[in-house]
Design a protein around this motif. Structure first.
Motif, mmCIF file in Angstrom:
data_model
loop_
_atom_site.group_PDB
_atom_site.id
_atom_site.type_symbol
_atom_site.label_atom_id
_atom_site.label_comp_id
_atom_site.label_asym_id
_atom_site.label_seq_id
_atom_site.Cartn_x
_atom_site.Cartn_y
_atom_site.Cartn_z
ATOM 1 N N GLY A 1 6.295 -10.961 28.268
ATOM 2 C CA GLY A 1 4.893 -11.239 28.550
ATOM 3 C C GLY A 1 4.996 -12.773 28.517
ATOM 4 O O GLY A 1 6.210 -13.424 28.271
ATOM 5 N N VAL A 2 3.838 -13.588 28.930
ATOM 6 C CA VAL A 2 3.657 -14.777 28.731
ATOM 7 C C VAL A 2 3.187 -15.174 27.432
ATOM 8 O O VAL A 2 2.104 -14.565 27.175
ATOM 9 N N TYR A 3 3.692 -15.992 26.680
ATOM 10 C CA TYR A 3 3.425 -16.368 25.253
ATOM 11 C C TYR A 3 2.741 -17.725 24.961
ATOM 12 O O TYR A 3 3.142 -18.800 25.842
ATOM 13 N N TYR A 4 1.473 -17.871 24.526
ATOM 14 C CA TYR A 4 0.811 -19.178 24.396
ATOM 15 C C TYR A 4 0.390 -19.313 23.099
ATOM 16 O O TYR A 4 0.212 -18.469 22.086
ATOM 17 N N CYS A 5 0.358 -20.597 22.757
ATOM 18 C CA CYS A 5 -0.246 -20.782 21.315
ATOM 19 C C CYS A 5 -1.542 -21.490 21.540
ATOM 20 O O CYS A 5 -2.044 -21.963 22.513
ATOM 21 N N ASN A 6 -2.381 -21.358 20.399
ATOM 22 C CA ASN A 6 -3.840 -22.035 20.164
ATOM 23 C C ASN A 6 -4.130 -21.698 18.828
ATOM 24 O O ASN A 6 -3.558 -21.238 18.064
ATOM 25 N N ALA A 7 -5.525 -22.155 18.568
ATOM 26 C CA ALA A 7 -6.052 -22.223 17.376
ATOM 27 C C ALA A 7 -7.133 -20.876 17.421
ATOM 28 O O ALA A 7 -8.196 -21.254 18.025
ATOM 29 N N PRO A 8 -7.017 -19.897 16.718
ATOM 30 C CA PRO A 8 -7.970 -18.915 16.787
ATOM 31 C C PRO A 8 -9.375 -19.476 15.861
ATOM 32 O O PRO A 8 -8.939 -20.106 14.911
ATOM 33 N N SER A 9 -10.451 -18.909 16.465
ATOM 34 C CA SER A 9 -11.581 -19.406 15.780
ATOM 35 C C SER A 9 -12.318 -18.518 14.836
ATOM 36 O O SER A 9 -13.221 -18.612 14.065
ATOM 37 N N ARG A 10 -11.454 -17.376 14.428
ATOM 38 C CA ARG A 10 -11.928 -16.528 13.370
ATOM 39 C C ARG A 10 -10.613 -15.722 12.937
ATOM 40 O O ARG A 10 -9.665 -15.446 13.853
ATOM 41 N N PRO A 11 -10.623 -14.963 11.831
ATOM 42 C CA PRO A 11 -9.659 -14.399 11.451
ATOM 43 C C PRO A 11 -9.426 -12.948 12.340
ATOM 44 O O PRO A 11 -10.298 -12.435 12.846
ATOM 45 N N GLY A 12 -8.088 -12.407 11.810
ATOM 46 C CA GLY A 12 -7.643 -11.400 12.510
ATOM 47 C C GLY A 12 -6.786 -11.429 13.533
ATOM 48 O O GLY A 12 -6.496 -12.459 13.772
ATOM 49 N N VAL A 13 -6.044 -10.536 14.354
ATOM 50 C CA VAL A 13 -5.169 -10.493 15.246
ATOM 51 C C VAL A 13 -5.419 -9.300 16.228
ATOM 52 O O VAL A 13 -6.423 -8.851 16.058
ATOM 53 N N GLY A 14 -4.834 -9.380 17.464
ATOM 54 C CA GLY A 14 -5.142 -8.382 18.344
ATOM 55 C C GLY A 14 -6.022 -9.029 19.337
ATOM 56 O O GLY A 14 -5.792 -10.368 19.692
ATOM 57 N N GLU A 15 -6.580 -8.213 20.268
ATOM 58 C CA GLU A 15 -7.263 -8.690 21.523
ATOM 59 C C GLU A 15 -8.777 -9.285 21.027
ATOM 60 O O GLU A 15 -9.168 -8.904 19.948
ATOM 61 N N GLY A 16 -9.091 -10.167 21.897
ATOM 62 C CA GLY A 16 -10.539 -10.409 21.766
ATOM 63 C C GLY A 16 -10.899 -11.815 20.669
ATOM 64 O O GLY A 16 -11.683 -11.962 20.315
ATOM 65 N N ILE A 17 -9.583 -12.367 20.351
ATOM 66 C CA ILE A 17 -9.856 -13.590 19.327
ATOM 67 C C ILE A 17 -10.173 -14.733 20.241
ATOM 68 O O ILE A 17 -9.445 -15.115 21.198
ATOM 69 N N PRO A 18 -11.142 -15.348 19.776
ATOM 70 C CA PRO A 18 -11.686 -16.714 20.578
ATOM 71 C C PRO A 18 -10.754 -17.808 20.080
ATOM 72 O O PRO A 18 -10.321 -17.661 18.953
ATOM 73 N N VAL A 19 -10.750 -18.694 20.723
ATOM 74 C CA VAL A 19 -9.864 -19.911 20.648
ATOM 75 C C VAL A 19 -10.602 -21.084 20.477
ATOM 76 O O VAL A 19 -11.603 -21.385 21.080
ATOM 77 N N ASN A 20 -10.080 -22.174 19.973
ATOM 78 C CA ASN A 20 -10.710 -23.654 20.041
ATOM 79 C C ASN A 20 -10.339 -24.768 20.931
ATOM 80 O O ASN A 20 -10.822 -25.596 20.907
ATOM 81 N N LEU A 21 -8.989 -24.220 21.385
ATOM 82 C CA LEU A 21 -8.353 -25.655 22.131
ATOM 83 C C LEU A 21 -8.019 -25.159 23.516
ATOM 84 O O LEU A 21 -7.984 -24.005 23.962
ATOM 85 N N GLN A 22 -7.872 -25.953 24.335
ATOM 86 C CA GLN A 22 -7.328 -25.526 25.887
ATOM 87 C C GLN A 22 -6.064 -24.882 25.843
ATOM 88 O O GLN A 22 -5.041 -25.362 25.154
ATOM 89 N N TRP A 23 -5.990 -23.986 26.659
ATOM 90 C CA TRP A 23 -4.666 -23.167 26.846
ATOM 91 C C TRP A 23 -3.774 -24.082 27.590
ATOM 92 O O TRP A 23 -4.050 -24.869 28.425
ATOM 93 N N GLY A 24 -2.365 -23.941 27.193
ATOM 94 C CA GLY A 24 -1.364 -24.483 27.647
ATOM 95 C C GLY A 24 -0.890 -23.725 28.833
ATOM 96 O O GLY A 24 -1.584 -22.808 29.074
ATOM 97 N N GLN A 25 0.387 -23.969 29.411
ATOM 98 C CA GLN A 25 0.910 -23.215 30.366
ATOM 99 C C GLN A 25 1.491 -22.083 30.145
ATOM 100 O O GLN A 25 1.833 -21.163 30.800
ATOM 101 N N GLY A 26 1.716 -21.886 28.800
ATOM 102 C CA GLY A 26 2.640 -20.719 28.109
ATOM 103 C C GLY A 26 4.211 -20.703 28.641
ATOM 104 O O GLY A 26 4.382 -21.482 29.212
#
Length: 121
Positions: free
Chosen positions: A89-114
């Protein structure tokens, strides 16, 4: 700005180390994580590290992936061992805005290119 690197083509059982360089300081960001996007699926958070060093992993990567960070260098890493085809897959880093893992986690930063990771023989 987030810049991911280190992806590539690797055989099953192989290893890769991903890096994420942030243009700004991540020192005070509560948590940073690595997300994976695969075709037909929502982007999912697979590993997260807090600013106190706590970590959490998606069950499917636990024991194989290790997340770490060097906040002085504003960099987050993901060591991936014993890779499987389903890790592709394509891997991205970001800052999750709430605890947990998996799908549907909102983020605080703009996405990079992966960075693309392909596990195939």
């Amino acid at each position: 700005q987030l810049v991911e690197s280190g992806g590539g083509l690797v055989q099953p059982g192989g290893s890769l180390r991903l890096s994420c360089a942030a243009s700004g300081s991540i020192f005070d960001i509560p948590a940073m994580g690595w997300f994976r996007q695969t075709p037909g699926k929502e982007r999912e958070l697979v590993a997260v590290i807090t600013n106190s060093g706590g970590t959490n992993y998606l069950y499917s990567v636990k024991g194989r992936f290790t997340i770490s960070s060097d906040r002085a260098k504003n960099t987050v890493y993901l060591q991936m061992n014993s890779l499987k085809p389903e890790d592709t897959g394509v891997y991205y880093c970001n800052a999750p805005s709430r605890p947990g893992v998996g799908e549907g986690i909102p983020v605080n930063l703009q996405w990079g290119q992966g960075t693309q990771v392909t596990v195939s023989s």
